[in-house]
Design an enzyme around this catalytic site. Structure first.
Site, PDB file in Angstrom:
ATOM      1  CD  GLN A  43      -3.054  32.471  48.865  1.00  0.00           C
ATOM      2  OE1 GLN A  43      -2.588  32.510  49.992  1.00  0.00           O
ATOM      3  NE2 GLN A  43      -2.717  31.548  47.991  1.00  0.00           N
ATOM      4  CG  ASN A  45      -4.476  30.881  44.870  1.00  0.00           C
ATOM      5  OD1 ASN A  45      -3.776  31.799  45.259  1.00  0.00           O
ATOM      6  ND2 ASN A  45      -4.721  29.814  45.598  1.00  0.00           N
ATOM      7  NE  ARG A  55      -2.699  23.921  36.384  1.00  0.00           N
ATOM      8  CZ  ARG A  55      -1.446  24.332  36.250  1.00  0.00           C
ATOM      9  NH1 ARG A  55      -0.608  24.210  37.254  1.00  0.00           N
ATOM     10  NH2 ARG A  55      -1.039  24.864  35.118  1.00  0.00           N
ATOM     11  CG  HIS A  58      -2.917  20.201  45.052  1.00  0.00           C
ATOM     12  ND1 HIS A  58      -2.909  21.051  43.979  1.00  0.00           N
ATOM     13  CD2 HIS A  58      -2.036  19.210  44.743  1.00  0.00           C
ATOM     14  CE1 HIS A  58      -2.062  20.607  43.064  1.00  0.00           C
ATOM     15  NE2 HIS A  58      -1.529  19.492  43.510  1.00  0.00           N
ATOM     16  CE  LYS A  67      -7.741  25.176  47.664  1.00  0.00           C
ATOM     17  NZ  LYS A  67      -7.006  24.135  46.939  1.00  0.00           N
ATOM     18  CE1 TYR A 127      -6.588  27.560  44.019  1.00  0.00           C
ATOM     19  CE2 TYR A 127      -7.169  27.585  41.695  1.00  0.00           C
ATOM     20  CZ  TYR A 127      -6.277  27.282  42.711  1.00  0.00           C
ATOM     21  OH  TYR A 127      -5.082  26.697  42.401  1.00  0.00           O
ATOM     22  CE  LYS A 162       2.032  20.287  44.081  1.00  0.00           C
ATOM     23  NZ  LYS A 162       1.652  21.593  44.638  1.00  0.00           N
ATOM     24  CG  ASP A 163      -0.407  17.415  40.918  1.00  0.00           C
ATOM     25  OD1 ASP A 163      -0.237  17.710  42.116  1.00  0.00           O
ATOM     26  OD2 ASP A 163      -0.924  18.196  40.104  1.00  0.00           O
TER      27      ASP A 163
END
Length: 181
Positions: A43, A45, A55, A58, A67, A127, A162-163
């Site tokens: 994947q 991003n 950000r 995570h 990553k 990434y 969320k963060d």
């Protein structure tokens, strides 16, 4: 290409060869034959952020993600925190500036939390990931956890809800953390 290991085993800074001429620049961001020991990527991003946006931090567990981070435009301060329970560098962080001007990359293996703060407007971060994103497995570590002590180059970043709700390393259940080795 030059690869430098940081003081946290497995965390690498990669400086790809860049070719300049009167037209501009050229570089390879990824070539499997030049990175033979890397896992398969599944994947890609892209994140676009204004200056001051932070950000992270995570991580996924289980189904951790490795990553390979590259700044395509602008500049970020990129951070990885070792969350591999039982490892010699558990809870330690390492950070570096990545910019479109220097093309340096950061390889973050599975078992780390990742975050960054944009230092310039419209910073674009790319990434490559070794596993798909699984929302049910995503966790957020507090960006300002005092026990980790990350020295961010900003004091009042812009955060998502969320963060803002991230937990300290001490508050995470051991089952939510990957195991070293």
């Amino acid at each position: 290409m030059r690869v430098t290991e940081t003081d946290i085993p497995g965390l690498l800074v990669i400086e790809p060869d860049t070719f300049h001429d009167h037209r501009g620049r050229f570089l390879e961001l990824w070539n499997a034959s030049r990175y033979p020991d890397f896992p398969e990527f599944v994947q890609d991003n892209v994140s676009i952020s204004h200056a001051g946006v932070l950000r992270g931090l995570h991580f996924q567990h289980p189904e951790g993600q490795g990553k390979l981070i590259t700044a395509l435009r602008g500049e970020v301060f990129d951070v990885a925190v070792d969350l591999r329970r039982g490892g010699p560098t558990f809870g330690r962080w390492w950070g570096t500036r990545l910019s479109a001007d220097d093309h340096r990359q950061l390889w973050i293996p599975e078992g780390f939390a990742h975050g960054f703060v944009a230092l310039k407007d419209d910073s674009v971060l790319h990434y490559k990931c070794t596993a798909r994103y699984f929302p049910a497995h995503e966790r957020t570590l507090r960006w300002d956890d005092p026990d980790i002590g990350i020295e961010w180059p900003v004091s009042d970043p812009e955060l998502s809800e969320k963060d803002r709700q991230g937990r300290t390393l001490a508050a995470l259940d051991r089952a939510e953390l990957p195991v070293y080795g």
